[in-house]
Design an enzyme around this catalytic site. Structure first.
Site, short mmCIF file in Angstrom:
data_model
loop_
_atom_site.label_atom_id
_atom_site.label_comp_id
_atom_site.label_asym_id
_atom_site.label_seq_id
_atom_site.Cartn_x
_atom_site.Cartn_y
_atom_site.Cartn_z
N GLY A 64 20.53 40.81 20.04
CA GLY A 64 21.13 41.96 20.20
C GLY A 64 22.46 42.44 19.47
O GLY A 64 22.44 41.83 18.43
N ASP A 65 22.86 43.46 20.09
CA ASP A 65 24.17 43.92 19.28
C ASP A 65 25.43 43.21 19.53
O ASP A 65 26.37 43.13 18.67
CB ASP A 65 24.54 45.30 19.85
CG ASP A 65 24.80 45.33 21.26
OD1 ASP A 65 23.87 44.78 22.11
OD2 ASP A 65 25.74 45.77 21.66
N ARG A 82 15.12 36.89 19.30
CA ARG A 82 15.66 38.50 19.56
C ARG A 82 17.09 38.30 19.46
O ARG A 82 17.54 37.61 20.23
CB ARG A 82 14.87 39.09 20.74
CG ARG A 82 15.51 40.59 20.80
CD ARG A 82 16.66 40.65 21.67
NE ARG A 82 17.34 41.86 22.13
CZ ARG A 82 18.44 42.25 22.66
NH1 ARG A 82 19.27 41.26 23.17
NH2 ARG A 82 18.85 43.57 22.88
N THR A 108 26.76 41.22 30.52
CA THR A 108 27.37 41.07 29.12
C THR A 108 28.87 41.13 29.34
O THR A 108 29.07 42.11 30.25
CB THR A 108 26.99 42.02 28.16
OG1 THR A 108 25.40 41.62 27.71
CG2 THR A 108 27.49 41.93 26.74
N GLY A 141 20.87 46.49 23.28
CA GLY A 141 21.33 46.42 21.95
C GLY A 141 20.59 47.05 20.82
O GLY A 141 21.48 47.29 20.09
N THR A 201 28.43 47.27 25.43
CA THR A 201 27.21 46.63 26.19
C THR A 201 26.13 47.48 26.84
O THR A 201 26.62 48.90 26.89
CB THR A 201 27.88 46.14 27.80
OG1 THR A 201 26.82 45.63 28.46
CG2 THR A 201 28.76 47.10 28.52
N GLY A 202 24.83 47.04 26.76
CA GLY A 202 23.96 48.21 26.97
C GLY A 202 22.76 47.64 26.10
O GLY A 202 22.64 46.50 25.83
N1 ASP Z 1 24.02 44.37 24.61
C1 ASP Z 1 23.25 43.24 24.97
C2 ASP Z 1 22.14 43.05 24.40
O1 ASP Z 1 21.29 43.64 23.82
C3 ASP Z 1 22.77 43.33 26.42
C4 ASP Z 1 23.76 43.94 27.52
O2 ASP Z 1 25.26 44.25 27.13
O3 ASP Z 1 23.50 44.09 28.78
O4 ASP Z 1 21.79 41.79 24.07
#
Ligand code: ASP
Length: 349
Positions: free
Chosen positions: A245-246, A243, A215, A268, A265-266
């Site tokens: 995410g954040d 789906r 991301t 979500g 990032t992470g």
């Molecule tokens: N945060 C992103 C999501 O959950 C994925 C990521 O940041 O790696 O869609």
């Protein structure tokens, strides 16, 4: 009058002298290219060099915009566009696949100066989703558009369209195959059946970085002192059922006000539940915490305690940078007012 004059001048003095935080790096632009299981033993030299080069190019491109006097908002979109066009990140070209084999993209942007924001989710044919997020902000009365409706708006806005295959890369296809295989094996073992094909131990222990990360995000500080933040992603490998995410959620994946800009990032789902990006701004506003303390607390205490993994990049209006994460690595970097670039990947850098 003798007492009134100093009082009248006080706001000017306070405004003219921001307190720099000692030891925290100073920057005008901060970026990330995703957090996750990024370790030296899992990343080959050529890929690592290419990722560092791509992050450097993105920083220098955004910096040139800021130097030209562009707004923080435009610097953020320009920078993220460079990262979306690179196949090394999970955004734009190089995005992960859904379980059905499509790239489905999310992006968001927020202007700290005005508090306005724009976001899109689940778009499949817009070459640069961050540009669409910006259009939603500047050219519509809405904040978040999704799927076909978002693409209809992109068409009316004159944005560039590409076939879904434009986003596809072999590495992401392999990552999808591995995740689907693992899911099949898990299902078989739950049903008590023998494994069809054993998943190698190392893969269970260290999922390939291609599967988890990439991301992208940027936070910029322009010459007028305004901040903006943006985030763009393909989401999670093998995602289903639309789906989201954040990353396109204002307050979770992206946030900016007059004091701080944040891009997350992470995993979500955890960032949505913890309202991670806003929580940093809220701690600064309500608890009067310095940026580095607020960002550290939100990642190393709140996110970690909830079981979430990932990180944030943050930039304060005084140029302070904080980039905490609780994963083995996070692709990240910043450029200062003199144009000095710092790019880092691992947690010991
Ligand atoms: N945060 C992103 C999501 O959950 C994925 C990521 O940041 O790696 O869609």
């Amino acid at each position: 009058m003798r007492f009134l004059l100093p009082l009248l001048l006080l706001p000017l003095l306070v405004h003219a002298q921001p307190t720099p935080v000692p030891d925290a790096p100073q920057a005008v632009l901060v970026i990330h290219g995703g957090a996750g299981t990024i370790r030296r033993d899992l990343l080959d030299d050529a890929t690592e060099a290419a990722i560092r080069a791509a992050l450097t190019t993105a920083l220098q491109t955004g910096y040139a915009e800021i130097q030209r006097g562009a707004s923080a908002l435009d610097a953020v979109t320009t920078t993220i566009t460079v990262l979306e066009d690179s196949p090394h990140f999970n955004a734009g070209r190089g995005a992960v696949f859904t379980a059905d084999g499509y790239a489905e993209l999310d992006a968001s942007i927020m202007d700290g100066a005005t508090g306005e924001a724009g976001a899109v989710s689940g778009v499949r044919h817009v070459k640069n989703p961050i540009l669409l997020a910006q259009k939603v902000m500047t050219g519509s009365p809405h904040v978040l558009l999704s799927g076909e409706g978002a693409e209809e708006f992109a068409l009316l806005s004159g944005l560039e369209f590409v076939p879904n295959q434009y986003f596809h890369t072999d590495a992401r296809r392999e990552a999808l195959d591995r995740v689907l295989q693992r899911q099949r094996e898990q299902q078989r073992s739950e049903q008590g059946a023998a494994p069809e094909q054993a998943v190698p131990e190392w893969q269970l222990e260290h999922p390939n970085p291609w599967q988890m990360t990439g991301t992208v995000g940027a936070v910029a500080l322009d010459q007028t002192g305004n901040l903006a933040a943006g985030t763009s992603t393909g989401g999670m490998t093998a995602k289903r059922y639309g789906r989201i995410g954040d990353s396109p959620i204002i307050g979770a994946g992206t946030y900016a006000d007059a004091t701080v800009g944040v891009s997350s990032t992470g995993h979500g789902e955890y960032f949505i539940r913890n309202v991670t990006a806003f929580d940093i701004a809220a701690r600064m506003r309500y608890l009067d915490e310095p940026l580095t303390d607020a960002a550290d607390a939100v990642i190393h205490e709140t996110l970690t305690a909830s079981g979430g993994t990932g990180g944030v990049i943050t930039l304060g209006a005084d140029g302070t940078v904080a980039m905490p994460f609780n994963t083995p690595g996070m692709y990240r970097g910043y450029i200062d007012a003199e144009g000095n670039v710092t790019v880092q990947i691992y947690s010991d850098e």
